[in-house]
Every structure is written in structure tokens, then in C-alpha cells.
Design an enzyme around this catalytic site. Structure first.
Site, mmCIF file in Angstrom:
data_model
loop_
_atom_site.group_PDB
_atom_site.id
_atom_site.type_symbol
_atom_site.label_atom_id
_atom_site.label_comp_id
_atom_site.label_asym_id
_atom_site.label_seq_id
_atom_site.Cartn_x
_atom_site.Cartn_y
_atom_site.Cartn_z
ATOM 1 C CE1 TYR A 1 53.341 37.443 28.520
ATOM 2 C CE2 TYR A 1 54.012 37.865 30.678
ATOM 3 C CZ TYR A 1 53.934 37.099 29.654
ATOM 4 O OH TYR A 1 53.695 35.773 29.892
ATOM 5 C CG PHE B 1 47.174 35.142 34.758
ATOM 6 C CD1 PHE B 1 45.905 35.390 35.264
ATOM 7 C CD2 PHE B 1 47.969 36.304 34.819
ATOM 8 C CE1 PHE B 1 45.286 36.525 35.373
ATOM 9 C CE2 PHE B 1 47.401 37.560 34.997
ATOM 10 C CZ PHE B 1 46.266 37.654 35.405
ATOM 11 C CD GLU B 2 50.764 34.701 27.959
ATOM 12 O OE1 GLU B 2 51.973 34.911 28.420
ATOM 13 O OE2 GLU B 2 50.643 34.206 26.901
ATOM 14 C CB ILE B 3 46.541 40.529 30.979
ATOM 15 C CG1 ILE B 3 45.579 39.698 31.689
ATOM 16 C CG2 ILE B 3 45.869 41.577 30.230
ATOM 17 C CD1 ILE B 3 45.173 40.564 33.020
#
Length: 367
Positions: free
Chosen positions: A212, A268-270
Site C-alpha cells: 500500500y 490517491f493510492e497505489i
């Protein structure tokens, strides 16, 4: 004999009355128009992939995609966002895009995204059940909660926002178009990418065993999550083995033992799709979903994801992308290194959320 002769007639009468009652109930409470429309959609309206010839022989070391929930009306805002994302990063990597909508995308939308992107484009319809109020939720109670919260917090009175938070918490990663991928990067219409992105964040995640990643942290509105901490504590008591020993729940815990409202801002997250597909996360979401807090309060996907990260991952599996310039009104992450900022960015580092009193990023870094 006379008595039994009347039974078939009585049975027919009962059946007619039941049928009439069912018809009246249907007319009084018809299925939502969205569900009726969904039954008539053509296959290419439900899922369609538009592949680029230039990408036919391309291979990615990471099976990753951008995932975007958008309306047709958000086309122009999204086109600006995608063009920035391409210029700052993806034109050099050609990762694909998955676009999701609760209505079929228009041809105008599809053509515009094809032209704006370097990667293949996949367009999908969100199943009605994934973006609606579940059957076990008391609609009267939910509407009362929305009405009483309307003036106090953003989107407090919005049913569609609650449905979106539930979808982003527990369903987007179940869409068939996400099945081929291992990692996703969430993007929203209207956001800005304010720095050149060097390297490949997806590869960084894999090579460094990250599950994460975030750019901004902040505090949630307390009125929206009254019972989220208590519900999460009940889940932990029921599934103690699901919480990793070296968890980061202390980052979310106030001095009084309650939730301090910190969360990763999830627009926003990867992240790893395996994390969201895990039995731990799926059990947690299901537990929250049946508690009804997405509608009885206004639980957001940001605190839900953050609590899950804190319970199920250790700190070494979570990354802060401090060098990715990102703006989602009204907050931004802007690299604070003067040399990097002046050479690669167009954001003001003094206005970065890192300096804001409601940011929880420094506390995260100090863990």
C-alpha cells in the site's frame, strides 16, 4: 365429500389474492430504474476493451493498471488529469486504464480516453448491486441519518456519495476488468500530477515488497465515523488472528484509546489487489457492510482502507511517495526538496499537506 369439493376453489382464490398482493407491492415499490435499465444493456456497454496496436507486443514486468470511477459528465476534467498523468509518467510506460461507471460510457468518452492515453483502455459498467443500498439496510434510518448530517459535513446528506464510499471500500477490485491485474493506481477526475514521476512506482512496490502506498494523510470528520472504531474493535475481538503482531494501529489510536481520525487519503493510492482480495480484508469489509455504517453514518473508504492497512500490514509494507506531486482540491502533496522541486515540479512546497496541522504523515514517519 361436499367439504373437499370446495378446496380447489379456495386454493385458486388464495392464489389470486397472493398474486394481486404481489402486483400491488411491485407497483408500490418497483425495482430502482437503474436496475431495470441494467437488464437491457448490450455486452459492449457492460464491458469493452479498446486495445492499441502499438501495445500488442509490449510486456510489463508488473500486471498493473490505473483504475478510474467516472461519470460521462466528468470527461473534460478527467481528460486534463489523464493528460498530466501521461506527460508526467505513463507515456514512458504505457500501463493500461480501467474506467468504471454506473452507466454505459458514451462513444465520445471512449474516443477521448483512447486519444489521451498511451495504454490500452478498458471500459466497464459497475454492477447495480455494487453501487446501491444493500437489502439489510433500514432505508428510513439511513435517510434520517443523511438528513440530520446534511448541514454538518461535506456530502453528509448524499446517498450517492455513501454508495460510492461503499463501492470503493469493498467492490471496485471485484470487477471483472480488474481480474488480470495485481496492482492498481487509483485516479480521480480533476486531480493534478504536479511533478515528473521518475522510475516506476508499480515496480517499486513489487521490488520492495510494498502492499500500500499514499501521498496525503488527514483527519476524518468525527461525525461521519461515530461507531467505526467500536465496530472495528468488535471485528478484532472476533478475528484476533487476522491482526498482524507488528501492526500500526497505534498510529490511529488517540491517548484515550479511541480513534484519532487519521487516515490515508484514498483518492490517491497505489496498492496490491491481493491485499484487498485477502480473506482478512474481505472479512473486515463484510463485517462493516452488515453493520450498516456506510449509510447510518457516512463511513468513507479512506478510514476503512486505513484501518485495514493498520491491522493487516506492517509498516515495512506501506510507503509514502513523498516525491510524487499530487493535488486534489483543497490539499496537495508537494516534494519539499528544493532541488527536486525546482527542476521537476510546478507546486508550492510550502503549501504541501505535510505542513498542515491536520496531517498525520509526520506521525506515520515517526512510528
Amino acid at each position: 365429500m361436499h367439504k373437499h369439493a370446495h378446496q380447489p376453489r379456495l386454493t385458486r382464490v388464495v392464489l389470486v389474492l397472493v398474486a394481486l398482493a404481489a402486483a400491488v407491492l411491485y407497483l408500490a415499490c418497483p425495482p430502482p430504474i437503474e436496475k431495470v435499465r441494467a437488464l437491457g444493456y448490450a455486452p459492449d456497454q457492460i464491458r469493452e476493451s479498446r486495445l492499441k496496436t502499438a501495445n500488442a507486443s509490449a510486456t510489463h514486468t508488473v500486471r498493473a493498471t490505473f483504475v478510474i470511477l467516472a461519470r460521462n459528465s466528468e470527461l473534460h476534467a478527467l481528460r486534463t488529469t489523464v493528460r498530466q498523468l501521461e506527460d508526467q509518467f505513463n507515456a514512458r510506460h504505457n500501463y493500461p486504464y480501467v474506467f468504471l461507471n454506473n452507466e454505459p460510457f458514451t462513444d465520445e468518452f471512449k474516443h477521448a480516453m483512447e486519444w489521451a492515453t498511451s495504454g490500452d483502455c478498458h471500459f466497464g459498467l459497475v454492477p447495480y448491486e455494487h453501487l446501491s443500498v444493500p437489502s439489510w439496510v433500514d432505508n428510513v434510518r439511513a435517510k434520517w441519518a443523511a438528513a440530520t448530517m446534511d448541514e454538518h459535513v461535506p456530502y453528509g446528506g448524499s446517498s450517492s456519495y455513501r454508495k460510492m464510499c461503499r463501492f470503493q471500500s469493498g467492490f471496485f477490485f471485484r470487477h471483472k476488468l480488474l481480474d488480470p491485474f495485481d496492482y492498481y493506481w487509483r485516479v480521480e477526475p480533476g486531480v493534478e500530477f504536479t511533478c515528473a514521476i521518475h522510475g516506476d512506482p508499480f515496480r517499486f512496490m513489487v521490488e520492495n515488497h510494498k502492499s500500500y502506498a499514499f501521498t496525503i494523510t488527514l483527519r476524518e470528520f468525527p461525525a461521519t465515523v461515530h461507531s467505526l472504531w467500536a465496530t472495528t474493535s468488535a471485528f478484532r475481538a472476533l478475528y484476533p488472528d487476522y491482526v498482524v503482531p507488528n501492526n500500526t494501529l497505534r498510529w490511529l489510536t488517540a491517548d484515550n484509546g479511541k480513534y484519532n481520525m487519521c487516515n490515508f487519503w484514498s483518492n490517491f493510492e497505489i496498492a496490491s489487489l491481493a491485499f484487498l482480495r485477502s480473506k482478512q480484508y474481505m472479512a473486515y469489509f463484510d463485517f462493516l457492510d452488515h453493520a450498516g455504517g456506510f449509510f447510518y453514518e457516512r463511513w468513507g473508504d479512506a478510514p476503512v482502507h486505513s484501518l485495514a492497512v493498520a491491522m493487516f500490514l506492517n509498516k515495512s509494507q506501506v510507503h509514502y511517495f513523498d516525491n510524487i506531486g499530487y493535488y486534489h482540491r483543497p490539499f496537495q502533496n508537494c516534494p519539499t526538496d528544493p532541488g527536486f522541486n525546482s527542476q521537476y515540479c510546478f507546486c508550492n512546497a510550502n503549501r504541501s499537506m505535510l505542513h498542515h496541522p491536520d496531517s498525520c504523515t509526520r506521525a506515520w514517519l515517526d512510528l
